[in-house]
Design a protein around this motif. Structure first.
Motif, PDB file in Angstrom:
ATOM      1  N   THR A  71       0.845  -1.192   0.000  1.00  0.00           N
ATOM      2  CA  THR A  71       0.000   0.000   0.000  1.00  0.00           C
ATOM      3  C   THR A  71       0.877   1.238   0.000  1.00  0.00           C
ATOM      4  OG1 THR A  71      -1.676  -1.186   1.296  1.00  0.00           O
ATOM      5  CG2 THR A  71      -1.852   1.214   1.224  1.00  0.00           C
ATOM      6  N   ARG A 122      -1.726   0.115  -9.517  1.00  0.00           N
ATOM      7  CA  ARG A 122      -2.956  -0.628  -9.228  1.00  0.00           C
ATOM      8  C   ARG A 122      -3.071  -1.872 -10.097  1.00  0.00           C
ATOM      9  NH1 ARG A 122      -6.863   4.674  -8.331  1.00  0.00           N
ATOM     10  NH2 ARG A 122      -6.401   4.879  -6.102  1.00  0.00           N
ATOM     11  N   LYS A 132      -2.052  -1.372  -3.628  1.00  0.00           N
ATOM     12  CA  LYS A 132      -3.137  -0.505  -3.181  1.00  0.00           C
ATOM     13  C   LYS A 132      -2.587   0.915  -3.112  1.00  0.00           C
ATOM     14  CE  LYS A 132      -6.428   0.335   0.523  1.00  0.00           C
ATOM     15  NZ  LYS A 132      -6.941  -0.131   1.829  1.00  0.00           N
ATOM     16  N   ILE A 153      -3.456   4.793  -2.135  1.00  0.00           N
ATOM     17  CA  ILE A 153      -4.324   5.762  -1.484  1.00  0.00           C
ATOM     18  C   ILE A 153      -3.978   7.122  -2.088  1.00  0.00           C
ATOM     19  CG2 ILE A 153      -4.970   6.861   0.699  1.00  0.00           C
ATOM     20  CD1 ILE A 153      -3.961   4.247   2.087  1.00  0.00           C
ATOM     21  N   LYS A 213      -7.649   9.846   6.227  1.00  0.00           N
ATOM     22  CA  LYS A 213      -7.857   9.076   4.994  1.00  0.00           C
ATOM     23  C   LYS A 213      -7.131   7.731   5.061  1.00  0.00           C
ATOM     24  CE  LYS A 213      -8.537   8.583   0.404  1.00  0.00           C
ATOM     25  NZ  LYS A 213      -9.808   8.395  -0.230  1.00  0.00           N
ATOM     26  N   VAL A 214      -5.901   7.746   5.550  1.00  0.00           N
ATOM     27  CA  VAL A 214      -5.126   6.506   5.653  1.00  0.00           C
ATOM     28  C   VAL A 214      -5.813   5.535   6.622  1.00  0.00           C
ATOM     29  CG1 VAL A 214      -2.918   5.566   6.456  1.00  0.00           C
ATOM     30  CG2 VAL A 214      -2.945   7.542   4.930  1.00  0.00           C
ATOM     31  N   THR A 232      -9.061   5.481   7.279  1.00  0.00           N
ATOM     32  CA  THR A 232     -10.275   5.042   6.590  1.00  0.00           C
ATOM     33  C   THR A 232      -9.967   3.909   5.615  1.00  0.00           C
ATOM     34  OG1 THR A 232     -11.263   7.230   6.768  1.00  0.00           O
ATOM     35  CG2 THR A 232     -12.142   5.809   5.059  1.00  0.00           C
ATOM     36  N   GLU A 233      -8.760   3.942   5.045  1.00  0.00           N
ATOM     37  CA  GLU A 233      -8.346   2.922   4.078  1.00  0.00           C
ATOM     38  C   GLU A 233      -7.799   1.660   4.749  1.00  0.00           C
ATOM     39  OE1 GLU A 233      -8.689   2.913   0.760  1.00  0.00           O
ATOM     40  OE2 GLU A 233      -9.675   4.872   0.763  1.00  0.00           O
ATOM     41  N   GLY A 234      -7.838   1.594   6.111  1.00  0.00           N
ATOM     42  CA  GLY A 234      -7.507   0.345   6.778  1.00  0.00           C
ATOM     43  C   GLY A 234      -6.228   0.317   7.596  1.00  0.00           C
TER      44      GLY A 234
END
Length: 176
Positions: free
Chosen positions: A8, A56, A61, A63, A112-113, A115-117
């Motif tokens: 990621t 991608r 992944k 972000i 944001k990071v 939120t992305e897991g």
């Protein structure tokens, strides 16, 4: 098990990419071009979009966070200078040499990071060092061997030895 690389990446899409007038004095990778800033930024955006798609396509992944035009941050495409993320959930936020680079640090990017897991456990904020003109520009100044727990740093106005050692102690790296 410690991993050397990640699957990621965080990328900031440029909106005012250009030669940074505050960093050109000691960043030898920058050079004058016979292009207007708008054209430089347009080309940077095209290259950015192509790279995101290629990453991608091979399973990385990505972000993507958009830069903010009003911030006027020409180097925002290099977030690795102001922030690093670590497998155990630790985050480091670094002091930046150029004042206009300090505007790149944004709380919404951390949100944001997450939120992305990515679960943020601890944040080590070294930015108070800027008040003393002490800097350590993240992985722009250091190379982290995450498996062998060694951190390599070439000391410079952008990489203070004492702050580098403090980072190594906090993150359990051997400084080199």
């Amino acid at each position: 098990m410690k991993k050397q690389i990640t699957n990621t990446v965080l990328m900031v899409r440029p909106v005012r990419f250009r030669m940074n007038e505050q960093t050109v004095v000691n960043n030898y990778f920058q050079e004058e071009m016979d292009l207007k800033n708008d054209e430089i930024n347009r080309q940077a955006q095209q290259e950015f979009d192509v790279l995101v798609e290629k990453l991608r396509t091979v399973g990385v992944k990505v972000i993507v966070v958009d830069d903010i035009y009003e911030q006027n941050t020409p180097d925002s495409v290099f977030p690795n200078n102001w922030i690093t993320f670590h497998q155990n959930g630790d985050v480091a936020i670094y002091p930046m040499f150029a004042e206009n680079r300090r505007r790149e640090r944004r709380e919404d990017i951390l949100d944001k990071v997450e939120t992305e897991g990515f679960d943020i456990e601890n944040v080590y904020d070294y930015t108070d060092a800027e008040k003393e003109n002490i800097f350590l520009e993240g992985t722009g100044a250091m190379v982290l061997d995450r498996v062998n727990r060694k951190a390599y740093c070439a000391l410079s106005p952008r990489a203070d030895e004492e702050l580098f050692i403090e980072f190594c102690e906090d993150f359990e790296y051997t400084p080199v």
